[in-house]
Structures are given as C-alpha cells and as structure tokens.
Design a protein around this motif. Structure first.
Motif, PDB file in Angstrom:
ATOM      1  N   CYS A   1      -5.108  10.161  -3.193  1.00  9.50           N
ATOM      2  CA  CYS A   1      -5.181   8.728  -2.904  1.00  9.50           C
ATOM      3  C   CYS A   1      -5.942   8.435  -1.613  1.00  9.50           C
ATOM      4  O   CYS A   1      -5.730   9.089  -0.600  1.00  9.50           O
ATOM      5  CB  CYS A   1      -3.777   8.143  -2.779  1.00  9.50           C
ATOM      6  SG  CYS A   1      -2.772   8.305  -4.255  1.00  9.50           S
TER       7      CYS A   1
ATOM      8  N   ILE B   1      -7.058   4.842   0.781  1.00 10.88           N
ATOM      9  CA  ILE B   1      -6.549   3.500   1.015  1.00 10.88           C
ATOM     10  C   ILE B   1      -7.627   2.636   1.660  1.00 10.88           C
ATOM     11  O   ILE B   1      -8.357   3.093   2.527  1.00 10.88           O
ATOM     12  CB  ILE B   1      -5.297   3.557   1.917  1.00 10.88           C
ATOM     13  CG1 ILE B   1      -4.154   4.220   1.130  1.00 10.88           C
ATOM     14  CG2 ILE B   1      -4.905   2.183   2.418  1.00 10.88           C
ATOM     15  CD1 ILE B   1      -2.905   4.454   1.916  1.00 10.88           C
TER      16      ILE B   1
ATOM     17  N   ARG C   1       0.843  -1.213   0.000  1.00 15.98           N
ATOM     18  CA  ARG C   1       0.000   0.000   0.000  1.00 15.98           C
ATOM     19  C   ARG C   1       0.865   1.245   0.000  1.00 15.98           C
ATOM     20  O   ARG C   1       0.628   2.191  -0.756  1.00 15.98           O
ATOM     21  CB  ARG C   1      -0.889   0.056   1.250  1.00 15.98           C
ATOM     22  CG  ARG C   1      -2.084  -0.815   1.238  1.00 15.98           C
ATOM     23  CD  ARG C   1      -3.047  -0.469   2.364  1.00 15.98           C
ATOM     24  NE  ARG C   1      -2.443  -0.276   3.670  1.00 15.98           N
ATOM     25  CZ  ARG C   1      -2.339  -1.204   4.609  1.00 15.98           C
ATOM     26  NH1 ARG C   1      -2.757  -2.429   4.378  1.00 15.98           N
ATOM     27  NH2 ARG C   1      -1.818  -0.925   5.779  1.00 15.98           N
TER      28      ARG C   1
ATOM     29  N   HIS D   1       1.174   4.101  -2.865  1.00 20.06           N
ATOM     30  CA  HIS D   1       0.807   5.454  -2.452  1.00 20.06           C
ATOM     31  C   HIS D   1       1.923   6.452  -2.753  1.00 20.06           C
ATOM     32  O   HIS D   1       1.680   7.541  -3.278  1.00 20.06           O
ATOM     33  CB  HIS D   1       0.444   5.479  -0.969  1.00 20.06           C
ATOM     34  CG  HIS D   1      -0.013   6.819  -0.499  1.00 20.06           C
ATOM     35  ND1 HIS D   1       0.768   7.618   0.291  1.00 20.06           N
ATOM     36  CD2 HIS D   1      -1.150   7.514  -0.731  1.00 20.06           C
ATOM     37  CE1 HIS D   1       0.130   8.744   0.539  1.00 20.06           C
ATOM     38  NE2 HIS D   1      -1.032   8.708  -0.077  1.00 20.06           N
TER      39      HIS D   1
ATOM     40  N   ARG E   1       1.094   9.429  -5.232  1.00 18.30           N
ATOM     41  CA  ARG E   1       0.800  10.658  -4.481  1.00 18.30           C
ATOM     42  C   ARG E   1       1.083  11.948  -5.252  1.00 18.30           C
ATOM     43  O   ARG E   1       0.288  12.888  -5.170  1.00 18.30           O
ATOM     44  CB  ARG E   1       1.557  10.631  -3.168  1.00 18.30           C
ATOM     45  CG  ARG E   1       1.158  11.731  -2.228  1.00 18.30           C
ATOM     46  CD  ARG E   1       1.775  11.546  -0.890  1.00 18.30           C
ATOM     47  NE  ARG E   1       3.233  11.468  -1.036  1.00 18.30           N
ATOM     48  CZ  ARG E   1       4.075  11.682  -0.062  1.00 18.30           C
ATOM     49  NH1 ARG E   1       3.644  11.954   1.131  1.00 18.30           N
ATOM     50  NH2 ARG E   1       5.368  11.586  -0.271  1.00 18.30           N
TER      51      ARG E   1
END
Length: 131
Positions: free
Chosen positions: A26, A28, A13, A17, A21
């Motif tokens: 973003c 999650i 993750r 990200h 970014r």
C-alpha cells in the motif's frame, strides 16, 4: 497486489491501510494531486496500481477530478481497459449524483460509503478479481 489509498482524513486512510496491508503493498496519498503523481510514477516504473481506494471529497483536487486524470493517463499510455486500475470510490456521501458521476463519467469500478467496513471492502476486492 499494489494499492493506492487516497484520502485526506487520517482515520479513513489508516483504517483502509490496516484492512489491505495483509494482502497488498500500500501507498498513501492525501489529495488528488498526490494520487495522480503516485499513479503516474507507478505506471512509468512498470509497477502500476492494481487497486485505488479513492475518496471523493478532498482539498486541492477532488476524487472525481483525480479519477478522470488517472483514466486519461492510462489511455495516453495505451493501458488496455481490462488492465486498468480497479477504483473503489470511498466517501461519506451517499449521493446518487456523486455515484453516477464516479461510475459513468470517471470510470470508477465500485463505490463504498464510509465508514469502511472490513468485510465489505474485502468482498469488493475479491469480486474485482484482485485476491
């Protein structure tokens, strides 16, 4: 661009990200259930996700099931196929059956094998017309 990163693995993750970014807002989710809820909220708020990076193997609800549900929500809400979220399936599995199922049964747009390479991910995002 608005992106939803769905993966139960913290490292994966975080990696995705960090790559996205600079070019995307973003959010999650750590499993398929959270992904479906976030997707539904975004669509109902008039802020749909442009991109979903979706892991296939997750607890509670896997990526295949989540993807089918996301596509069903889009259909119920009358989202035109050209406006559907672009879904990049991310997985440790380099499995032909999983790939087949994700594309032909789930409606995935692309497929990347982990660990995710920054250049490959950004090339894929660009090829999907999101940059």
């Amino acid at each position: 661009m608005r992106a939803l990163i769905v993966d139960d693995d913290f490292y994966s993750r975080n990696m995705i990200h960090e790559i996205l970014r600079p070019v995307a807002r973003c959010d999650i989710a750590v499993n398929g259930e959270e992904a479906i809820e976030a997707f539904r909220r975004g669509l109902m708020a008039g802020e749909p996700y442009d991109l979903i990076c979706l892991d296939l193997l997750m607890p509670e609800l896997d990526g295949q099931q989540a993807l089918r549900e996301i596509r069903a929500i889009e259909q119920e809400c009358g989202v035109a196929p050209r406006n559907e979220a672009k879904v990049i399936v991310t997985t440790m599995l380099d499995d032909e059956k999983e790939t087949h199922d994700a594309f032909f049964l789930g409606g995935a747009t692309a497929y990347l094998v982990k660990p995710i390479d920054e250049d490959k991910l950004m090339t894929e995002v660009q090829s999907l017309g999101l940059l």
